[in-house]
Design a protein around this motif. Sequence first.
Motif, PDB file in Angstrom:
ATOM      1  N   THR A  94       4.150   3.873  -1.404  1.00  0.00           N
ATOM      2  CA  THR A  94       2.734   4.162  -1.182  1.00  0.00           C
ATOM      3  C   THR A  94       2.156   3.221  -0.139  1.00  0.00           C
ATOM      4  N   ALA A  95       1.014   3.617   0.403  1.00  0.00           N
ATOM      5  CA  ALA A  95       0.445   2.903   1.545  1.00  0.00           C
ATOM      6  C   ALA A  95       0.028   1.478   1.216  1.00  0.00           C
ATOM      7  N   SER A  96      -0.543   1.251   0.032  1.00  0.00           N
ATOM      8  CA  SER A  96      -1.069  -0.075  -0.281  1.00  0.00           C
ATOM      9  C   SER A  96       0.023  -1.146  -0.277  1.00  0.00           C
ATOM     10  N   GLN A  97       1.258  -0.751  -0.544  1.00  0.00           N
ATOM     11  CA  GLN A  97       2.350  -1.732  -0.556  1.00  0.00           C
ATOM     12  C   GLN A  97       2.627  -2.301   0.837  1.00  0.00           C
ATOM     13  N   PRO A 307       1.136   8.245  -6.762  1.00  0.00           N
ATOM     14  CA  PRO A 307       1.444   8.524  -5.357  1.00  0.00           C
ATOM     15  C   PRO A 307       0.527   7.853  -4.352  1.00  0.00           C
ATOM     16  N   GLY A 308      -0.371   6.989  -4.822  1.00  0.00           N
ATOM     17  CA  GLY A 308      -1.279   6.302  -3.908  1.00  0.00           C
ATOM     18  C   GLY A 308      -2.602   7.031  -3.752  1.00  0.00           C
ATOM     19  N   THR A 309      -3.631   6.301  -3.334  1.00  0.00           N
ATOM     20  CA  THR A 309      -4.978   6.864  -3.271  1.00  0.00           C
ATOM     21  C   THR A 309      -5.647   6.713  -1.916  1.00  0.00           C
ATOM     22  N   MET A 312      -4.003   7.311   3.989  1.00  0.00           N
ATOM     23  CA  MET A 312      -2.629   7.358   4.470  1.00  0.00           C
ATOM     24  C   MET A 312      -1.704   8.014   3.447  1.00  0.00           C
ATOM     25  N   ASP A 313      -2.032   7.872   2.171  1.00  0.00           N
ATOM     26  CA  ASP A 313      -1.229   8.517   1.134  1.00  0.00           C
ATOM     27  C   ASP A 313      -1.413  10.028   1.126  1.00  0.00           C
ATOM     28  N   HIS A 325       4.946   7.159   8.323  1.00  0.00           N
ATOM     29  CA  HIS A 325       5.988   8.054   7.819  1.00  0.00           C
ATOM     30  C   HIS A 325       6.288   7.686   6.366  1.00  0.00           C
ATOM     31  N   LEU A 326       5.288   7.919   5.512  1.00  0.00           N
ATOM     32  CA  LEU A 326       5.448   7.651   4.080  1.00  0.00           C
ATOM     33  C   LEU A 326       5.787   8.938   3.342  1.00  0.00           C
TER      34      LEU A 326
END
Length: 349
Positions: A94-97, A307-309, A312-313, A325-326
Amino acid sequence: MVSAEAAAWALRLFVGREPTDPAEVEFHRGHPDLQSLRQSFAATVEFQDFLQRSVLPPPTYAMPAFLLRHPENPAIPVVFEEPTLARPVSQLCTASQFDEPEFRTWCSALDLTPDKHRKVWEFCYVAAVMWAAGVLEPGNRALGFGCGTEPVPALLARLGLDVLATDAPQGIVAGQAGDPAHQHTGGLFNLEKPTILDRATFLERVTFRPVDMNAIPADLGGFDVCWSSGASGHLGSIQHGLDFFENSLAALKPGGLAVHTTEFNLQSNDDTHEDTAVSLFRKRDIEALLGRLADAGHEVWPLNLHPGTTPMDEFIDLPPYSLPHLKLRAARHVLTSIGLVVRKRAEQV
């Protein structure tokens, strides 16, 4: 039958290329009329991608309800929260990581550009899990499957581990999905990373052996940790990938750690893609594996399918792929990477 000229122009207009040979044209002449030809080519992945890129608004990802459902097997621990590399579990990319200091730290240690790319995340996730599990200790033995040219073996060796890196024998990998990316090593020196570790120490601590992941040799054993990065989805089928994960535990000592990343189907828990080149694992496939391992007495790390919020997710990358490219669409499905962790039971039953 439609004319040869019509079949050739359908390939040019809808798929965006010339016919490969007369046989391809002849095949598409089998349509009874032009309407049938148009409908068939309008449904191709190439034309749908062209529409999404050029005409339609870009697709966005919305979480389906099945990701929220608890596993049928209560032995599988579950959490549902923004995944983090600081406290990794079995989780999605996910994007936050990518904004965490841990991501930048592991990119630096692995000599990777900190791109927002799921393959970069996979390497950092593997390292972060090993760190969190306490297995990155000098003298520990590590076994890598399908290592390609990845930097993980060099990093582990720099930290004092003894590493056996493996990849498929050349006769097996030829023509498979991993081969066109030129990630297959064919030997030890393609794994050497001078910016991570000097040659003398690398040769002292890293060895290489061809290993078929569908037939792990029985003499591989006693390792403290094993891993693979995106290799188990290229073993010929979903079942082959699941069998590999389970069989990899046999190479570990009691209490040893297995951490593997692979492709995950974010779109459906039923329909998926599966062939000799690449297979997309569904939630139900993952849960069947983890439930079986938990029932066998192994320590299954919590499963987090959040799945992220962030915006970008919601972004779905389309061919030709770029950054970020996630999440991406491939074979008509939306997918990302998932990491899975299991610690082998401490004592044999």
